[in-house]
Design a protein around this motif. Structure first.
Motif, PDB file in Angstrom:
ATOM      1  N   GLY A  69       0.853  -1.189   0.000  1.00  9.55           N
ATOM      2  CA  GLY A  69       0.000   0.000   0.000  1.00  9.55           C
ATOM      3  C   GLY A  69       0.883   1.231   0.000  1.00  9.55           C
ATOM      4  O   GLY A  69       1.576   1.490   0.986  1.00  9.55           O
ATOM      5  N   SER A  70       0.881   1.972  -1.092  1.00 10.85           N
ATOM      6  CA  SER A  70       1.840   3.062  -1.308  1.00 10.85           C
ATOM      7  C   SER A  70       1.408   4.409  -0.722  1.00 10.85           C
ATOM      8  O   SER A  70       1.982   5.432  -1.060  1.00 10.85           O
ATOM      9  N   GLY A  71       0.401   4.420   0.126  1.00 15.18           N
ATOM     10  CA  GLY A  71      -0.083   5.674   0.699  1.00 15.18           C
ATOM     11  C   GLY A  71      -1.441   6.033   0.130  1.00 15.18           C
ATOM     12  O   GLY A  71      -2.143   5.178  -0.414  1.00 15.18           O
ATOM     13  N   GLU A  72      -1.821   7.283   0.218  1.00 13.65           N
ATOM     14  CA  GLU A  72      -3.141   7.719  -0.236  1.00 13.65           C
ATOM     15  C   GLU A  72      -3.276   7.731  -1.758  1.00 13.65           C
ATOM     16  O   GLU A  72      -4.373   7.821  -2.275  1.00 13.65           O
ATOM     17  N   ARG A  73      -2.152   7.640  -2.465  1.00 13.80           N
ATOM     18  CA  ARG A  73      -2.221   7.561  -3.925  1.00 13.80           C
ATOM     19  C   ARG A  73      -1.275   6.472  -4.408  1.00 13.80           C
ATOM     20  O   ARG A  73      -0.344   6.087  -3.712  1.00 13.80           O
ATOM     21  N   LEU A  74      -1.529   5.992  -5.589  1.00 11.67           N
ATOM     22  CA  LEU A  74      -0.746   4.911  -6.180  1.00 11.67           C
ATOM     23  C   LEU A  74       0.617   5.419  -6.629  1.00 11.67           C
ATOM     24  O   LEU A  74       0.710   6.370  -7.397  1.00 11.67           O
ATOM     25  N   ARG A  75       1.656   4.783  -6.100  1.00 11.11           N
ATOM     26  CA  ARG A  75       3.040   5.060  -6.503  1.00 11.11           C
ATOM     27  C   ARG A  75       3.766   3.724  -6.523  1.00 11.11           C
ATOM     28  O   ARG A  75       3.655   2.952  -5.578  1.00 11.11           O
ATOM     29  N   GLU A  93       2.151  -6.870  -5.418  1.00 12.46           N
ATOM     30  CA  GLU A  93       1.112  -6.052  -6.037  1.00 12.46           C
ATOM     31  C   GLU A  93       1.137  -4.697  -5.354  1.00 12.46           C
ATOM     32  O   GLU A  93       1.188  -4.614  -4.127  1.00 12.46           O
ATOM     33  N   THR A  94       1.088  -3.645  -6.137  1.00 15.31           N
ATOM     34  CA  THR A  94       1.129  -2.284  -5.615  1.00 15.31           C
ATOM     35  C   THR A  94      -0.213  -1.609  -5.858  1.00 15.31           C
ATOM     36  O   THR A  94      -0.777  -1.726  -6.947  1.00 15.31           O
ATOM     37  N   MET A  95      -0.705  -0.938  -4.839  1.00 14.66           N
ATOM     38  CA  MET A  95      -1.949  -0.175  -4.944  1.00 14.66           C
ATOM     39  C   MET A  95      -1.936   0.883  -3.852  1.00 14.66           C
ATOM     40  O   MET A  95      -1.046   0.863  -2.995  1.00 14.66           O
ATOM     41  N   ASP A  96      -2.886   1.800  -3.878  1.00 17.37           N
ATOM     42  CA  ASP A  96      -2.940   2.760  -2.776  1.00 17.37           C
ATOM     43  C   ASP A  96      -3.295   1.999  -1.493  1.00 17.37           C
ATOM     44  O   ASP A  96      -3.787   0.875  -1.534  1.00 17.37           O
ATOM     45  N   THR A  97      -3.014   2.595  -0.352  1.00 18.25           N
ATOM     46  CA  THR A  97      -3.202   1.883   0.914  1.00 18.25           C
ATOM     47  C   THR A  97      -4.653   1.470   1.170  1.00 18.25           C
ATOM     48  O   THR A  97      -4.878   0.338   1.612  1.00 18.25           O
ATOM     49  N   PRO A  98      -5.662   2.292   0.892  1.00 20.75           N
ATOM     50  CA  PRO A  98      -7.032   1.807   1.102  1.00 20.75           C
ATOM     51  C   PRO A  98      -7.347   0.550   0.284  1.00 20.75           C
ATOM     52  O   PRO A  98      -7.951  -0.404   0.788  1.00 20.75           O
ATOM     53  N   ALA A  99      -6.938   0.520  -0.975  1.00 17.70           N
ATOM     54  CA  ALA A  99      -7.160  -0.670  -1.807  1.00 17.70           C
ATOM     55  C   ALA A  99      -6.355  -1.856  -1.290  1.00 17.70           C
ATOM     56  O   ALA A  99      -6.829  -2.998  -1.301  1.00 17.70           O
ATOM     57  N   ALA A 100      -5.146  -1.599  -0.810  1.00 18.32           N
ATOM     58  CA  ALA A 100      -4.313  -2.675  -0.262  1.00 18.32           C
ATOM     59  C   ALA A 100      -4.965  -3.284   0.980  1.00 18.32           C
ATOM     60  O   ALA A 100      -4.898  -4.497   1.187  1.00 18.32           O
ATOM     61  N   CYS A 101      -5.605  -2.464   1.811  1.00 16.64           N
ATOM     62  CA  CYS A 101      -6.308  -2.976   2.996  1.00 16.64           C
ATOM     63  C   CYS A 101      -7.408  -3.954   2.586  1.00 16.64           C
ATOM     64  O   CYS A 101      -7.532  -5.044   3.140  1.00 16.64           O
ATOM     65  N   ARG A 102      -8.203  -3.560   1.605  1.00 18.73           N
ATOM     66  CA  ARG A 102      -9.301  -4.416   1.152  1.00 18.73           C
ATOM     67  C   ARG A 102      -8.779  -5.697   0.508  1.00 18.73           C
ATOM     68  O   ARG A 102      -9.279  -6.795   0.794  1.00 18.73           O
ATOM     69  N   THR A 103      -7.753  -5.578  -0.320  1.00 21.79           N
ATOM     70  CA  THR A 103      -7.189  -6.745  -1.004  1.00 21.79           C
ATOM     71  C   THR A 103      -6.569  -7.709  -0.004  1.00 21.79           C
ATOM     72  O   THR A 103      -6.754  -8.933  -0.096  1.00 21.79           O
ATOM     73  N   TYR A 104      -5.834  -7.183   0.963  1.00 21.24           N
ATOM     74  CA  TYR A 104      -5.234  -8.023   2.007  1.00 21.24           C
ATOM     75  C   TYR A 104      -6.321  -8.812   2.741  1.00 21.24           C
ATOM     76  O   TYR A 104      -6.189 -10.017   2.950  1.00 21.24           O
ATOM     77  N   ASN A 105      -7.395  -8.146   3.137  1.00 25.92           N
ATOM     78  CA  ASN A 105      -8.471  -8.844   3.858  1.00 25.92           C
ATOM     79  C   ASN A 105      -9.047  -9.991   3.036  1.00 25.92           C
ATOM     80  O   ASN A 105      -9.310 -11.070   3.570  1.00 25.92           O
ATOM     81  N   ILE A 106      -9.246  -9.766   1.757  1.00 29.79           N
ATOM     82  CA  ILE A 106      -9.801 -10.825   0.904  1.00 29.79           C
ATOM     83  C   ILE A 106      -8.841 -12.008   0.839  1.00 29.79           C
ATOM     84  O   ILE A 106      -9.233 -13.156   1.056  1.00 29.79           O
TER      85      ILE A 106
END
Length: 131
Positions: A69-75, A93-106
């Motif tokens: 999770g690269s922070g509030e924006r994708l980097r 896999e790289t994504m913004d941190t909110p998306a990373a939280c959801r993906t990790y949970n799944i």
């Protein structure tokens, strides 16, 4: 018929700018979560601070995948930062941190060996509850 619990030892239950909750406990620093239940602080507070030394320890436990999770924006991380993961055959896999939280949970909820490396930068605003 239910075969598994809804939550696991490192489930992310909420998130917002600059914080996440792990099973109801609010955390406001960068964090590494492992689906085996281990969690630890990740010693970085901004994307520009990252280096190969931050990513190398993510190999421990030989996860199938690292969700960065690269922070509030994708980097995207520099190739040198993730070289150790690639050489070990671990996906990233790289994504913004909110998306990373959801993906990790799944993925962790499916019983996958996954690590979330979540960059939490200081920022403010309204919380986003996970569903």
């Amino acid at each position: 018929m239910k075969f598994q619990a809804d939550q696991f030892g490192t489930a992310i239950t909420a998130h917002g700018p600059g914080w996440i909750e792990v099973l109801g406990e609010r955390v406001s620093h960068s964090l590494v979560l492992r689906s085996d239940g281990e969690r630890s602080a990740w010693a970085c507070s901004g994307f520009d601070e990252l280096s190969p030394a931050h990513f190398a320890p993510l190999i421990e436990g030989t996860p199938e995948l690292v969700v960065f999770g690269s922070g509030e924006r994708l980097r995207f991380p520099k190739p040198a930062w993730i070289r150790a993961l690639v050489e070990a055959g671990i996906g990233i896999e790289t994504m913004d941190t909110p998306a990373a939280c959801r993906t990790y949970n799944i993925l962790a909820g499916e019983g996958r060996r996954v690590v979330a490396a979540l960059l939490l930068e200081t920022g403010a605003s309204t919380p986003d509850r996970l569903k």
